[in-house]
Design an enzyme around this catalytic site. Structure first.
Site, PDB file in Angstrom:
ATOM      1  N   HIS A 181      27.924   9.447 -10.941  1.00 55.40           N
ATOM      2  CA  HIS A 181      26.571   9.358 -10.383  1.00 55.40           C
ATOM      3  C   HIS A 181      26.564   8.556  -9.082  1.00 55.40           C
ATOM      4  O   HIS A 181      25.632   7.803  -8.795  1.00 55.40           O
ATOM      5  CB  HIS A 181      25.602   8.744 -11.402  1.00 55.40           C
ATOM      6  CG  HIS A 181      25.355   9.635 -12.579  1.00 55.40           C
ATOM      7  ND1 HIS A 181      24.873   9.196 -13.780  1.00 55.40           N
ATOM      8  CD2 HIS A 181      25.548  10.971 -12.733  1.00 55.40           C
ATOM      9  CE1 HIS A 181      24.775  10.210 -14.628  1.00 55.40           C
ATOM     10  NE2 HIS A 181      25.174  11.292 -14.016  1.00 55.40           N
ATOM     11  N   ARG A 219      34.373  18.743  -8.796  1.00 56.26           N
ATOM     12  CA  ARG A 219      33.421  19.418  -9.694  1.00 56.26           C
ATOM     13  C   ARG A 219      32.953  20.667  -8.970  1.00 56.26           C
ATOM     14  O   ARG A 219      32.782  20.648  -7.740  1.00 56.26           O
ATOM     15  CB  ARG A 219      32.240  18.499 -10.046  1.00 56.26           C
ATOM     16  CG  ARG A 219      31.237  19.126 -10.969  1.00 56.26           C
ATOM     17  CD  ARG A 219      30.261  18.121 -11.631  1.00 56.26           C
ATOM     18  NE  ARG A 219      29.398  17.421 -10.707  1.00 56.26           N
ATOM     19  CZ  ARG A 219      29.561  16.152 -10.339  1.00 56.26           C
ATOM     20  NH1 ARG A 219      30.577  15.446 -10.801  1.00 56.26           N
ATOM     21  NH2 ARG A 219      28.720  15.580  -9.489  1.00 56.26           N
ATOM     22  N   ASP A 231       0.813  -1.218   0.000  1.00 52.73           N
ATOM     23  CA  ASP A 231       0.000   0.000   0.000  1.00 52.73           C
ATOM     24  C   ASP A 231       0.847   1.268   0.000  1.00 52.73           C
ATOM     25  O   ASP A 231       0.342   2.350   0.306  1.00 52.73           O
ATOM     26  CB  ASP A 231      -0.917   0.007   1.237  1.00 52.73           C
ATOM     27  CG  ASP A 231      -1.908  -1.133   1.183  1.00 52.73           C
ATOM     28  OD1 ASP A 231      -2.295  -1.523   0.063  1.00 52.73           O
ATOM     29  OD2 ASP A 231      -2.286  -1.644   2.253  1.00 52.73           O
ATOM     30  N   TYR A 291      38.501  14.476 -12.776  1.00 49.69           N
ATOM     31  CA  TYR A 291      38.379  13.216 -12.040  1.00 49.69           C
ATOM     32  C   TYR A 291      39.606  12.364 -12.368  1.00 49.69           C
ATOM     33  O   TYR A 291      39.794  11.970 -13.525  1.00 49.69           O
ATOM     34  CB  TYR A 291      37.090  12.491 -12.449  1.00 49.69           C
ATOM     35  CG  TYR A 291      35.896  13.432 -12.460  1.00 49.69           C
ATOM     36  CD1 TYR A 291      35.168  13.672 -11.295  1.00 49.69           C
ATOM     37  CD2 TYR A 291      35.541  14.130 -13.628  1.00 49.69           C
ATOM     38  CE1 TYR A 291      34.098  14.568 -11.308  1.00 49.69           C
ATOM     39  CE2 TYR A 291      34.486  15.019 -13.641  1.00 49.69           C
ATOM     40  CZ  TYR A 291      33.762  15.236 -12.480  1.00 49.69           C
ATOM     41  OH  TYR A 291      32.715  16.124 -12.481  1.00 49.69           O
ATOM     42  N   GLU A 341      29.871  23.481  -9.440  1.00 44.61           N
ATOM     43  CA  GLU A 341      28.662  23.678 -10.238  1.00 44.61           C
ATOM     44  C   GLU A 341      27.814  24.801  -9.684  1.00 44.61           C
ATOM     45  O   GLU A 341      27.482  24.819  -8.492  1.00 44.61           O
ATOM     46  CB  GLU A 341      27.834  22.373 -10.226  1.00 44.61           C
ATOM     47  CG  GLU A 341      26.494  22.515 -10.937  1.00 44.61           C
ATOM     48  CD  GLU A 341      25.747  21.190 -11.069  1.00 44.61           C
ATOM     49  OE1 GLU A 341      25.937  20.311 -10.212  1.00 44.61           O
ATOM     50  OE2 GLU A 341      24.975  21.066 -12.028  1.00 44.61           O
ATOM     51  N   ASP A 386      20.795  23.105  -8.408  1.00 42.79           N
ATOM     52  CA  ASP A 386      21.757  22.033  -8.707  1.00 42.79           C
ATOM     53  C   ASP A 386      23.155  22.587  -8.439  1.00 42.79           C
ATOM     54  O   ASP A 386      23.698  23.330  -9.268  1.00 42.79           O
ATOM     55  CB  ASP A 386      21.570  21.622 -10.176  1.00 42.79           C
ATOM     56  CG  ASP A 386      22.450  20.457 -10.584  1.00 42.79           C
ATOM     57  OD1 ASP A 386      23.134  19.880  -9.717  1.00 42.79           O
ATOM     58  OD2 ASP A 386      22.450  20.121 -11.783  1.00 42.79           O
ATOM     59  N   ASP A 397      27.140  17.025  -4.556  1.00 41.89           N
ATOM     60  CA  ASP A 397      26.284  17.541  -5.629  1.00 41.89           C
ATOM     61  C   ASP A 397      24.869  17.408  -5.113  1.00 41.89           C
ATOM     62  O   ASP A 397      24.312  16.303  -5.066  1.00 41.89           O
ATOM     63  CB  ASP A 397      26.511  16.725  -6.905  1.00 41.89           C
ATOM     64  CG  ASP A 397      25.737  17.263  -8.104  1.00 41.89           C
ATOM     65  OD1 ASP A 397      24.804  18.069  -7.913  1.00 41.89           O
ATOM     66  OD2 ASP A 397      26.063  16.859  -9.239  1.00 41.89           O
ATOM     67  N   HIS A 413      17.578  18.241 -15.257  1.00 38.19           N
ATOM     68  CA  HIS A 413      18.068  18.308 -16.643  1.00 38.19           C
ATOM     69  C   HIS A 413      16.859  18.759 -17.445  1.00 38.19           C
ATOM     70  O   HIS A 413      16.056  17.942 -17.882  1.00 38.19           O
ATOM     71  CB  HIS A 413      18.593  16.952 -17.117  1.00 38.19           C
ATOM     72  CG  HIS A 413      19.892  16.581 -16.455  1.00 38.19           C
ATOM     73  ND1 HIS A 413      20.620  15.484 -16.795  1.00 38.19           N
ATOM     74  CD2 HIS A 413      20.600  17.181 -15.475  1.00 38.19           C
ATOM     75  CE1 HIS A 413      21.722  15.417 -16.044  1.00 38.19           C
ATOM     76  NE2 HIS A 413      21.717  16.433 -15.240  1.00 38.19           N
ATOM     77  N   HIS A 473      23.820  21.949 -18.391  1.00 38.53           N
ATOM     78  CA  HIS A 473      22.531  21.546 -18.955  1.00 38.53           C
ATOM     79  C   HIS A 473      21.509  22.600 -18.586  1.00 38.53           C
ATOM     80  O   HIS A 473      21.726  23.391 -17.660  1.00 38.53           O
ATOM     81  CB  HIS A 473      22.108  20.163 -18.409  1.00 38.53           C
ATOM     82  CG  HIS A 473      22.212  20.060 -16.904  1.00 38.53           C
ATOM     83  ND1 HIS A 473      21.237  20.526 -16.067  1.00 38.53           N
ATOM     84  CD2 HIS A 473      23.197  19.587 -16.099  1.00 38.53           C
ATOM     85  CE1 HIS A 473      21.620  20.324 -14.803  1.00 38.53           C
ATOM     86  NE2 HIS A 473      22.809  19.758 -14.794  1.00 38.53           N
ATOM     87  N   GLU A 493      29.282  23.501 -14.855  1.00 41.31           N
ATOM     88  CA  GLU A 493      29.815  22.506 -13.928  1.00 41.31           C
ATOM     89  C   GLU A 493      31.015  21.731 -14.458  1.00 41.31           C
ATOM     90  O   GLU A 493      30.947  20.510 -14.637  1.00 41.31           O
ATOM     91  CB  GLU A 493      28.706  21.532 -13.517  1.00 41.31           C
ATOM     92  CG  GLU A 493      27.889  20.937 -14.667  1.00 41.31           C
ATOM     93  CD  GLU A 493      26.846  19.952 -14.157  1.00 41.31           C
ATOM     94  OE1 GLU A 493      27.211  19.031 -13.403  1.00 41.31           O
ATOM     95  OE2 GLU A 493      25.662  20.105 -14.515  1.00 41.31           O
ATOM     96  N   HIS A 517      32.384  14.618 -19.098  1.00 41.13           N
ATOM     97  CA  HIS A 517      31.014  15.111 -19.292  1.00 41.13           C
ATOM     98  C   HIS A 517      31.050  16.522 -19.861  1.00 41.13           C
ATOM     99  O   HIS A 517      32.113  17.141 -19.932  1.00 41.13           O
ATOM    100  CB  HIS A 517      30.213  15.058 -17.989  1.00 41.13           C
ATOM    101  CG  HIS A 517      30.792  15.830 -16.828  1.00 41.13           C
ATOM    102  ND1 HIS A 517      30.671  17.198 -16.709  1.00 41.13           N
ATOM    103  CD2 HIS A 517      31.479  15.422 -15.727  1.00 41.13           C
ATOM    104  CE1 HIS A 517      31.238  17.589 -15.583  1.00 41.13           C
ATOM    105  NE2 HIS A 517      31.755  16.541 -14.971  1.00 41.13           N
TER     106      HIS A 517
HETATM  107  N1  GLY Z   1      23.026  16.862 -10.286  1.00 36.69           N
HETATM  108  C1  GLY Z   1      22.928  16.433 -11.609  1.00 36.69           C
HETATM  109  C2  GLY Z   1      23.820  17.161 -12.487  1.00 36.69           C
HETATM  110  O1  GLY Z   1      24.675  17.891 -12.023  1.00 36.69           O
HETATM  111  O2  GLY Z   1      23.705  17.112 -13.676  1.00 36.69           O
HETATM  112 MN    MN Z   2      24.039  19.653 -13.070  1.00 39.28          MN
HETATM  113 MN    MN Z   3      24.676  18.593 -10.039  1.00 37.88          MN
END
Ligand code: GLY
Ligand code: MN
Ligand code: MN
Length: 431
Positions: free
Chosen positions: A236, A398, A33, A381, A400, A264, A253, A354, A347, A377, A343
């Site tokens: 991730h 990173r 439930d 790494y 961001e 973000d 993050d 995103h 975005h 961002e 990466h």
């Molecule tokens: N937190 C997801 C990204 O930075 O794209």
């Molecule tokens: Mn991001």
């Molecule tokens: Mn992020």
């Protein structure tokens, strides 16, 4: 007119003639439930402000535009168990619809409403069950052909028009995004103050969630990444269950959602409050790449410009660190930077973390324009390998921020989050 009613009017103008059917998201069972926390569909919410499940927006564009909501009826028994429902009558006035009907009448009413309209707009292909349902309703309209009623002969994915609208944030959206960014900035500061060696990553995560929630931001915009040491090199990483060690960096993050809008933010800082010389060297490169990218995130630069600018700074930095050889041009051309930066630099950001919106138009990167919001961002790494200086192993960084493009340049929504080495070390030493 509410912002939502204004958006409905704009969408109907863009549709010209036809009918749009836009459902919200379904509830998803977790087990027995219990359901996963409910989150409405972003586009449905963008057009309605309505947060209950089992609801569908219908828009009829043409000479007499109409917006119609199908939603749950009041139900005393269900409301005792599951909570308040707006109901069909109150929804009409409260949300400014021309008409509202019980959700159970959707298919029957749509069969009437769709007649003699040339185009059907809905999120075509987003959900197989909806595709089948729309075609079945359209067939029911076709069956009335001998009464002189025509079914739409064009089916269009409504997301094309909707996503282009959502890409440009209005004043009410920017206000919510500023609030989300400010709360998330406070959460990152709280995490910096709280962190020390011997804690588990999830204990730092708890501080982030506490700060979000105590300001009214009940939900994170995405699962928080709290990644100590080598875990920062897993892009991730969400296990968040490792012990934090003296001498390691911690990459966080995390961002909250306010009124449906995401923030973000990523910050990377030393667990013990002081960057080692090697950590500082890498950090300064990523920071310089981010500053250059933010400076390039202005009107009439392309979407890709901040990424290319960041890449050049990172490439030079990787050469200086002896991670890559040759010239900046050769590093970029050969993509020898990719083991350390795999990466892109950002975005779109909005109701979805995103967010929707095309990045290219007619095959070319689109220009940045006032009202767009994006993240910047860059990162670095460094996984252990024999050819890499040992003091660089497992450094994952990173940085961001969330950037709104303005008429004159940009506004960094997340500017309240400490970022320079001096700022971070000062926050961590003044706990
Ligand atoms: N937190 C997801 C990204 O930075 O794209
Ligand atoms: Mn991001
Ligand atoms: Mn992020």
């Amino acid at each position: 007119m509410t912002p939502h009613a204004h958006r409905r009017a704009r969408l109907m103008t863009a549709m010209q003639h036809g009918i749009a059917v836009i459902p919200t998201a379904p509830e998803v069972a977790r087990n027995a439930d219990t359901h996963y926390p409910y989150r409405f569909d972003s586009s449905f919410y963008y057009l309605t402000g309505f947060v209950e499940p089992e609801a569908v927006l219908v828009l009829i564009a043409g000479d007499a535009p109409q917006s119609i909501l199908f939603c749950r009826e009041k139900d005393e028994a269900r409301e005792i168990w599951d909570g308040y429902r707006v109901g069909v009558t109150a929804a009409k006035d409260q949300f400014g619809f021309d008409a509202t009907y019980p959700i159970a009448q959707l298919d029957e009413k749509l069969t009437e409403l769709m007649g003699n309209l040339p185009k059907l707009f809905y999120p075509l292909g987003a959900d197989a069950a909806w595709d089948a349902r729309m075609l079945k309703i359209r067939s029911a309209v076709q069956a009335k052909a001998r009464s002189g009623i025509l079914a739409p002969d064009q089916i269009t994915d409504v997301r094309g028009l909707l996503h282009e609208m959502r890409l440009f944030k209005d004043a009410s959206e920017l206000a919510l995004m500023r609030r989300a960014a400010a709360i998330s900035a406070q959460a990152h500061i709280r995490a910096m103050r709280f962190t020390h060696a011997g804690q588990f990553e999830y204990q730092v995560e708890a501080e982030l969630l506490h700060e979000f929630c105590r300001h009214g931001a009940r939900d994170p915009a995405y699962p928080s990444i709290v990644a100590g040491g080598a875990n920062a090199c897993v892009l991730h990483y969400v296990e968040n269950n490792a012990l934090l060690r003296d001498g390691d960096l911690l990459l966080i993050d995390a961002g909250c959602e306010v009124g449906g809008y995401a923030s973000d933010i990523t910050r990377t800082f030393p667990v013990n409050g002081k960057f080692s010389p090697a950590q500082r060297d890498v950090y300064q490169i990523v920071l310089a790449a981010q500053a250059a990218a933010i400076a390039a995130a202005v009107p009439n630069q392309t979407w890709d410009a901040p990424h290319q600018v960041a890449l050049r700074v990172l490439a030079q930095g990787f050469i200086d660190l002896k991670l890559c050889g040759d010239s900046v041009e050769a590093v970029i051309e050969s993509e020898s930077y990719k083991p350390f930066y795999m990466h892109r630099t950002g975005h779109w950001l909005g109701l979805d973390v995103h967010d929707v919106g095309d990045y290219k138009v007619n095959g070319n990167w689109r220009n940045l324009q006032a009202g767009m919001v994006l993240t910047i961002e860059p990162g670095c790494y460094i996984r252990p390998a024999d050819h890499i200086p040992r003091e660089l192993w497992n450094i994952g960084i990173r940085i961001e921020d969330d950037v709104a493009i303005t008429a004159m340049g940009n506004e960094v929504l997340t500017a309240g989050t400490p970022k320079t080495v001096v700022e971070i070390e000062a926050v961590m030493h003044n706990k």
